[in-house]
Enzyme design. Structure first.
Site, PDB file in Angstrom:
ATOM      1  N   CYS A 226       0.827  -1.216   0.000  1.00 15.93           N
ATOM      2  CA  CYS A 226       0.000   0.000   0.000  1.00 15.93           C
ATOM      3  C   CYS A 226       0.859   1.263   0.000  1.00 15.93           C
ATOM      4  O   CYS A 226       0.530   2.251  -0.665  1.00 15.93           O
ATOM      5  CB  CYS A 226      -0.958   0.006   1.187  1.00 15.93           C
ATOM      6  SG  CYS A 226      -0.193  -0.181   2.813  1.00 15.93           S
TER       7      CYS A 226
ATOM      8  N   ASP B 219      -8.307   4.907  -1.700  1.00 14.58           N
ATOM      9  CA  ASP B 219      -7.738   3.680  -1.122  1.00 14.58           C
ATOM     10  C   ASP B 219      -7.090   2.830  -2.215  1.00 14.58           C
ATOM     11  O   ASP B 219      -7.754   2.389  -3.157  1.00 14.58           O
ATOM     12  CB  ASP B 219      -8.838   2.888  -0.418  1.00 14.58           C
ATOM     13  CG  ASP B 219      -8.291   1.876   0.583  1.00 14.58           C
ATOM     14  OD1 ASP B 219      -7.229   1.280   0.295  1.00 14.58           O
ATOM     15  OD2 ASP B 219      -8.917   1.685   1.630  1.00 14.58           O
TER      16      ASP B 219
ATOM     17  N   HIS C 191      -2.200   1.166   7.265  1.00  6.78           N
ATOM     18  CA  HIS C 191      -2.453   1.323   5.834  1.00  6.78           C
ATOM     19  C   HIS C 191      -1.966   2.690   5.365  1.00  6.78           C
ATOM     20  O   HIS C 191      -1.892   3.641   6.151  1.00  6.78           O
ATOM     21  CB  HIS C 191      -3.951   1.185   5.557  1.00  6.78           C
ATOM     22  CG  HIS C 191      -4.308   1.094   4.107  1.00  6.78           C
ATOM     23  ND1 HIS C 191      -3.791   0.139   3.261  1.00  6.78           N
ATOM     24  CD2 HIS C 191      -5.135   1.867   3.331  1.00  6.78           C
ATOM     25  CE1 HIS C 191      -4.282   0.306   2.048  1.00  6.78           C
ATOM     26  NE2 HIS C 191      -5.096   1.357   2.069  1.00  6.78           N
TER      27      HIS C 191
END
Length: 501
Positions: A56, A180, A162
């Protein structure tokens, strides 16, 4: 037997508002009217899904770097220069990121190494008001973007830590749009900025530090054109320590009287694999991508590399390094200079090029360069172009790879049959060592007690005395070295300040 696996996750609404929902669209329209969606358009143009569950951070960074149109200076696949997760390996080996993710500090390090301007803040050292100010600032411009590091639990989402970019802000509702990068899990969504701030205040268990946010913008200067530092091989840890810690102690402990002694102490103490640490950035392409000629852009980039190389070889320090290298070779019965011959280097570069162009993340050990051939020809402007072509074999497949070589002054010799006829027209050991010495911090030489010698050293290594292109190249390497040293000490997550210039 195949397993069912997971297909997405249900977004918790509230507190989130899905971007594609009627409520999300209304927030989007209102934010556009308020002028806080200016950064969205470039970001969404380069929106990507992380290619690994733990990528991520890398996906967020490559997305932002591409949105800012920062040139990586090296090819991704085919002829294209483009930031991809697989290219972000300066501060942490990709296999380690794949296994356990990346910390906030090391992602900041990667952003610096990629050539971006970065301002980073741990939540524990900032405030929600400052965070809101920066989110609004970047949402009203496409010149900077914010990446947030947060814990999903604060947003009632599954998972732990994250990273994702912030795509916009709604003033009236005080909500941020999260783009995201785990799109296989959650779609883009609006979240209350207060909850996102709470998520950033969760501690990262691997560092003990709170999470945070970083502002990324275009640099004042492009990253290095000819040289770069690499931590692909684990030896970088000991080499970074040697350069930053051991060299100053060596010079302080020895009673050096002249430049030759200073350089001799450093060179004879260098780790044997130091050339794995500093690399020259080669121009590579598949043979079918380029054909027999090179593009105007390739010629321009090659010209810059050649000018940097020329400037390196024009420094007073280079003359001392070359003299030391020459005298060392004369004393050796079996010179190690073979590693500097173009066929040896070209074979290695061709293999690495095939690995990169094939999108591989592992070692190029499975590749074998069957043959290399050097060609020289005159371009339209009468400039000589040097290209090494190689046929790289990997299993049952082979691939033609071209490497464009920056040429320094000297006679050209083109040959496909006699490697001994190749001359050094590329960044060889003396060039690389010169640049590495120029990139050491100015405090490196402070232990030299002879004032006249110290003055002479400073005259040779002073940034102010270098031509502009070489000055920028050295400053880029110096920043990289400073960042890697902080990584080596485990302090990168404690000190998020900009690297020294």
């Amino acid at each position: 037997m195949a397993t069912a696996g997971l297909y997405r996750r249900l977004l918790s609404c509230p507190p989130a508002v899905e971007f594609a929902s009627s409520g999300g669209k209304q927030l989007f329209l209102e934010a556009i009217q308020n002028g806080t969606m200016e950064g969205f358009y470039r970001l969404v143009s380069y929106f990507q899904t992380q290619s690994e569950p733990a990528f991520c951070g890398l996906a967020s960074l490559s997305m932002v770097l591409n949105a800012l149109a920062i040139d990586p200076g090296r090819k991704w696949k085919g002829p294209w220069r483009w930031f991809d997760e697989s290219m972000l390996d300066c501060c942490e080996p990709l296999e380690m990121v794949k296994a356990r993710g990346i910390t906030f500090g090391k992602l900041v390090c990667l952003a610096h190494c990629a050539g971006a301007k970065v301002e980073a803040f741990h939540a524990s050292h900032s405030s929600i008001d400052d965070f809101r100010k920066y989110v609004v600032q970047c949402s009203m411009s496409d010149d900077c973007h914010v990446i947030s590091s947060y814990h999903r639990a604060a947003l009632k989402q599954t998972g732990t830590g994250h990273f994702s970019p912030i795509g916009g802000y709604h003033v009236g509702r005080d909500m941020a749009l999260i783009l995201d990068v785990a799109r296989f899990k959650y779609p883009p969504h609006w979240v209350p900025l207060k909850l996102l701030w709470e998520g950033m205040n969760y501690a990262d268990e691997s560092t003990g530090q709170s999470r945070g946010f970083m502002l990324i913008s275009r640099p004042h200067r492009e990253p290095g054109m000819l040289y770069t530092l690499s931590c692909k091989h684990r030896s970088w840890i000991s080499i970074a320590k040697f350069l930053m810690d051991d060299v100053p102690l060596l010079l302080k402990s020895e009673d050096v009287k002249n430049i030759h002694q200073v350089l001799s102490i450093i060179v004879t103490s260098l780790p044997s694999n130091f050339e794995e640490f500093i690399k020259w950035v080669a121009e590579i392409r598949r043979r079918e991508d380029g054909g027999p000629s090179i593009s105007a852009e390739e010629k321009a980039r090659l010209a810059v590399k050649e000018e940097v190389l020329k400037q390196v070889q024009g420094t007073g320090l280079f003359k001392h390094v070359a003299s030391l290298s020459s005298s060392s070779c004369r004393r050796q019965t079996s010179p190690s200079g073979d590693r500097d011959t173009l066929p040896v280097i070209a074979a290695s570069v061709c293999c690495q090029g095939a690995e990169i162009l094939g999108g591989k993340l592992s070692s190029s050990a499975g590749y074998c360069c069957r043959e290399t051939c050097m060609e020289c020809w005159k371009a339209e402007d009468d400039r000589r172009i040097t290209m090494v072509s190689g046929t790289v074999v990997n299993g049952n497949t082979d691939q033609g790879i071209d490497v464009l070589i920056p040429s320094s002054s000297g006679k050209f010799c083109c040959s496909c049959s006699n490697p001994s006829k190749y001359i050094r027209m590329h960044p060889a050991s003396t060039d690389v060592l010169t640049v590495l010495l120029l990139s050491l911090p100015s405090t490196t030489w402070a232990g030299i007690t002879d004032e006249q010698l110290l003055k002479e050293i400073h005259g040779l290594v002073s940034i102010e005395n270098l031509p502009t292109l070489l000055q920028e190249e050295v400053l880029h390497l110096r920043r990289q070295l400073h960042l890697l040293k902080r990584c080596q000490e485990g302090k990168i997550d404690e000190d998020l300040g900009a690297p020294l210039s």
